[in-house]
Motif scaffolding. Structure first.
Motif, PDB file in Angstrom:
ATOM      1  N   GLU A 113       0.822  -1.209   0.000  1.00 13.70           N
ATOM      2  CA  GLU A 113       0.000   0.000   0.000  1.00 13.70           C
ATOM      3  C   GLU A 113       0.864   1.271   0.000  1.00 13.70           C
ATOM      4  OE1 GLU A 113      -3.049   0.262  -0.475  1.00 13.70           O
ATOM      5  OE2 GLU A 113      -3.956  -1.653   0.032  1.00 13.70           O
ATOM      6  N   PRO A 114       0.435   2.303  -0.732  1.00 13.39           N
ATOM      7  CA  PRO A 114      -0.759   2.408  -1.582  1.00 13.39           C
ATOM      8  C   PRO A 114      -0.565   1.683  -2.913  1.00 13.39           C
ATOM      9  CG  PRO A 114       0.500   4.441  -1.702  1.00 13.39           C
ATOM     10  CD  PRO A 114       1.185   3.587  -0.675  1.00 13.39           C
ATOM     11  N   ARG A 115      -1.629   1.139  -3.449  1.00 10.21           N
ATOM     12  CA  ARG A 115      -1.519   0.316  -4.653  1.00 10.21           C
ATOM     13  C   ARG A 115      -1.036   1.105  -5.855  1.00 10.21           C
ATOM     14  NH1 ARG A 115       0.274  -3.566  -4.267  1.00 10.21           N
ATOM     15  NH2 ARG A 115      -0.610  -4.772  -5.957  1.00 10.21           N
ATOM     16  N   TRP A 116      -1.453   2.376  -6.000  1.00 12.68           N
ATOM     17  CA  TRP A 116      -1.027   3.137  -7.172  1.00 12.68           C
ATOM     18  C   TRP A 116       0.499   3.279  -7.205  1.00 12.68           C
ATOM     19  CZ3 TRP A 116       1.861   7.526  -6.665  1.00 12.68           C
ATOM     20  CH2 TRP A 116       1.827   8.197  -5.421  1.00 12.68           C
ATOM     21  N   PHE A 117       1.133   3.202  -6.042  1.00 16.57           N
ATOM     22  CA  PHE A 117       2.587   3.327  -5.973  1.00 16.57           C
ATOM     23  C   PHE A 117       3.272   1.960  -6.015  1.00 16.57           C
ATOM     24  CE2 PHE A 117       6.744   4.007  -4.246  1.00 16.57           C
ATOM     25  CZ  PHE A 117       7.082   5.319  -4.556  1.00 16.57           C
ATOM     26  N   MET A 118       2.706   0.963  -5.349  1.00 14.36           N
ATOM     27  CA  MET A 118       3.408  -0.301  -5.107  1.00 14.36           C
ATOM     28  C   MET A 118       3.053  -1.433  -6.064  1.00 14.36           C
ATOM     29  SD  MET A 118       5.573  -0.025  -2.694  1.00 14.36           S
ATOM     30  CE  MET A 118       6.029   1.349  -1.632  1.00 14.36           C
ATOM     31  N   THR A 137       7.805  -7.320   9.874  1.00 14.18           N
ATOM     32  CA  THR A 137       9.007  -7.045  10.667  1.00 14.18           C
ATOM     33  C   THR A 137       9.417  -5.589  10.600  1.00 14.18           C
ATOM     34  OG1 THR A 137       9.827  -9.319  10.423  1.00 14.18           O
ATOM     35  CG2 THR A 137      11.441  -7.642  11.014  1.00 14.18           C
ATOM     36  N   TRP A 138       9.401  -4.987   9.409  1.00 15.93           N
ATOM     37  CA  TRP A 138       9.735  -3.570   9.247  1.00 15.93           C
ATOM     38  C   TRP A 138       8.564  -2.837   8.610  1.00 15.93           C
ATOM     39  CZ3 TRP A 138      13.530  -7.273   8.168  1.00 15.93           C
ATOM     40  CH2 TRP A 138      14.684  -7.207   8.957  1.00 15.93           C
ATOM     41  N   PRO A 139       8.187  -1.654   9.106  1.00 23.95           N
ATOM     42  CA  PRO A 139       7.110  -0.869   8.482  1.00 23.95           C
ATOM     43  C   PRO A 139       7.632  -0.147   7.244  1.00 23.95           C
ATOM     44  CG  PRO A 139       7.949   0.275  10.413  1.00 23.95           C
ATOM     45  CD  PRO A 139       8.690  -1.037  10.347  1.00 23.95           C
ATOM     46  N   LEU A 140       7.461  -0.764   6.103  1.00 24.99           N
ATOM     47  CA  LEU A 140       8.025  -0.237   4.860  1.00 24.99           C
ATOM     48  C   LEU A 140       7.015   0.584   4.064  1.00 24.99           C
ATOM     49  CD1 LEU A 140       9.908  -3.468   3.708  1.00 24.99           C
ATOM     50  CD2 LEU A 140      10.870  -1.499   4.917  1.00 24.99           C
ATOM     51  N   THR A 141       5.732   0.250   4.204  1.00 25.08           N
ATOM     52  CA  THR A 141       4.697   0.931   3.418  1.00 25.08           C
ATOM     53  C   THR A 141       3.506   1.248   4.317  1.00 25.08           C
ATOM     54  OG1 THR A 141       3.977  -1.256   2.657  1.00 25.08           O
ATOM     55  CG2 THR A 141       5.441  -0.018   1.203  1.00 25.08           C
ATOM     56  N   ASP A 142       2.336   1.488   3.739  1.00 27.96           N
ATOM     57  CA  ASP A 142       1.244   2.093   4.499  1.00 27.96           C
ATOM     58  C   ASP A 142       0.335   1.111   5.234  1.00 27.96           C
ATOM     59  OD1 ASP A 142       2.165   4.521   3.697  1.00 27.96           O
ATOM     60  OD2 ASP A 142       0.511   4.992   2.344  1.00 27.96           O
ATOM     61  N   GLU A 143       0.339  -0.171   4.868  1.00 32.64           N
ATOM     62  CA  GLU A 143      -0.565  -1.092   5.555  1.00 32.64           C
ATOM     63  C   GLU A 143      -0.050  -1.394   6.967  1.00 32.64           C
ATOM     64  OE1 GLU A 143       2.391  -3.920   3.602  1.00 32.64           O
ATOM     65  OE2 GLU A 143       1.357  -2.052   3.060  1.00 32.64           O
ATOM     66  N   GLY A 144      -0.964  -1.845   7.843  1.00 34.77           N
ATOM     67  CA  GLY A 144      -0.597  -2.189   9.207  1.00 34.77           C
ATOM     68  C   GLY A 144       0.189  -3.487   9.285  1.00 34.77           C
ATOM     69  N   MET A 145       0.751  -3.763  10.460  1.00 34.97           N
ATOM     70  CA  MET A 145       1.600  -4.938  10.638  1.00 34.97           C
ATOM     71  C   MET A 145       0.887  -6.232  10.295  1.00 34.97           C
ATOM     72  SD  MET A 145       3.503  -6.331  14.106  1.00 34.97           S
ATOM     73  CE  MET A 145       5.063  -5.467  13.991  1.00 34.97           C
ATOM     74  N   ARG A 146      -0.367  -6.405  10.746  1.00 36.42           N
ATOM     75  CA  ARG A 146      -1.094  -7.661  10.549  1.00 36.42           C
ATOM     76  C   ARG A 146      -2.041  -7.618   9.350  1.00 36.42           C
ATOM     77  NH1 ARG A 146       1.263 -11.671  13.238  1.00 36.42           N
ATOM     78  NH2 ARG A 146      -0.627 -12.876  12.862  1.00 36.42           N
ATOM     79  N   ASP A 147      -2.115  -6.491   8.656  1.00 36.76           N
ATOM     80  CA  ASP A 147      -3.017  -6.406   7.499  1.00 36.76           C
ATOM     81  C   ASP A 147      -2.723  -7.468   6.437  1.00 36.76           C
ATOM     82  OD1 ASP A 147      -4.365  -4.349   8.673  1.00 36.76           O
ATOM     83  OD2 ASP A 147      -3.522  -2.769   7.422  1.00 36.76           O
ATOM     84  N   PRO A 148      -1.440  -7.737   6.097  1.00 46.22           N
ATOM     85  CA  PRO A 148      -1.201  -8.771   5.081  1.00 46.22           C
ATOM     86  C   PRO A 148      -1.768 -10.132   5.463  1.00 46.22           C
ATOM     87  CG  PRO A 148       0.774  -7.458   5.418  1.00 46.22           C
ATOM     88  CD  PRO A 148      -0.186  -7.060   6.493  1.00 46.22           C
TER      89      PRO A 148
END
Length: 325
Positions: free
Chosen positions: A249-254, A283-294
């Motif tokens: 996230e965000p999808r338009w970027f990623m 493990t690392w907050p790289l983008t906009d979604e939350g830790m457990r969202d995936p």
């Protein structure tokens, strides 16, 4: 369908995806920072899982430990393999800034079994961590397998070894008679700084071990494209796949560079994988979604695409999985 069958060629010293997708530019990054909202992560999440490391593995078995992100220990009867080893606090060119670790690795370097092979999929900081690679080299003296034009980063960091193989897409390295490594296509990009974009190749790894062959696929870092169909057509159905589900996230970027969970499930189906493991999350907050969202979105995608949960599993850092033919 895009033609992924050829070996990728250098063009003006730059590598290209056959889909012609390219990473976003500086203005897109400013737009992301200015207009998108990042979901907060916990400052730290404790892990109480005790990793299970095998002293020996029987033929026909695969044992894996999820360490963190894309760092996975794969134990077979022929070798102990480590993928994209990152054990540092941050995924960044500097130690004092950049994405900071929120969970401990499932294994520390001192607790690893003897490592025979290290596979590095590309040169981004969350996949190529030079301080970890130097420590692993000093402790184990493994053979390094990388895409084209990547070993010089390791050499410049002080890894002086001849035990290295740089591969183009579809090329093979034979470690032993019964263990072969192939570099596979991926839809991604590379850079360590501001002036070396796409001057080093990226990819995934196809591993064949034993007789009859066990087939293991490590996707590295990739957007969704039909290269998964090309890989399956060339080599068949993996017994075990490692597929990224995070940093989407965000999808338009990623979208062009990172799969979301539903796309990862579609990749699992394209590959006709017997079993898949989710990597690249939590493990690392790289983008906009939350830790457990995936994890939540992966469960939804499995239901939507009618894939049993036991076919695409989620391993926490330190958790062990055994697969037998």
């Amino acid at each position: 369908m895009v033609d992924w069958s050829h070996v990728i060629q250098e063009e003006n010293e730059i590598f290209e995806n056959p889909t012609r997708t390219r990473p976003k530019g500086f203005l897109d990054i400013l737009k992301w920072i200015a207009f998108e909202k990042r979901t907060a992560w916990p400052a730290w999440v404790d892990s109480e899982i005790s990793a299970e490391v095998k002293k020996s593995v029987k033929p026909g078995e695969i044992h894996t430990v999820m360490i963190n992100h894309a760092t996975v220990l794969i134990q077979t009867s022929e070798a102990n393999i480590l993928t994209d080893p990152v054990f540092s606090e941050r995924t960044s060119p500097v130690s004092w800034a950049g994405p900071k670790r929120r969970r401990s690795p499932g294994l520390k370097i001192k607790d690893l079994p003897p490592i025979d092979l290290v596979l590095v999929s590309h040169n981004h900081y969350d996949h190529m961590d030079l301080s970890s690679l130097v420590e692993i080299w000093k402790k184990f003296d493994p053979h390094f397998v990388l895409p084209l034009r990547n070993f010089h980063f390791l050499f410049e960091a002080g890894i002086y070894t001849s035990k290295v193989s740089e591969l183009n897409w579809w090329e093979k390295f034979t470690f032993k008679k019964d263990l072969q490594i192939f570099l596979t296509p991926a839809q991604h990009w590379s850079a360590r700084g501001t002036r070396d974009r796409n001057r080093s190749l990226w990819g995934g790894f196809w591993i064949e071990v034993g007789e009859p062959k066990q087939r293991i696929f490590f996707a590295g870092d990739t957007g969704y494209a039909d290269h998964f169909l090309s890989i399956q057509k060339k080599w068949g159905n993996p017994d075990l796949s490692f597929l990224p589900i995070g940093a989407y996230e965000p999808r338009w970027f990623m979208k062009d560079q990172h799969m979301n969970p539903e796309e990862a499930v579609q990749a699992h189906l394209d590959l006709k994988s017997e079993k898949s493991v989710a990597i690249h999350w939590g493990t690392w907050p790289l983008t906009d979604e939350g830790m457990r969202d995936p994890v939540l979105h992966l469960k939804e995608a499995l239901t939507k695409l009618s894939v049993p949960t036991e076919r695409f599993v989620i391993l926490e850092n330190g958790e062990h999985l055994a697969v037998s033919l």
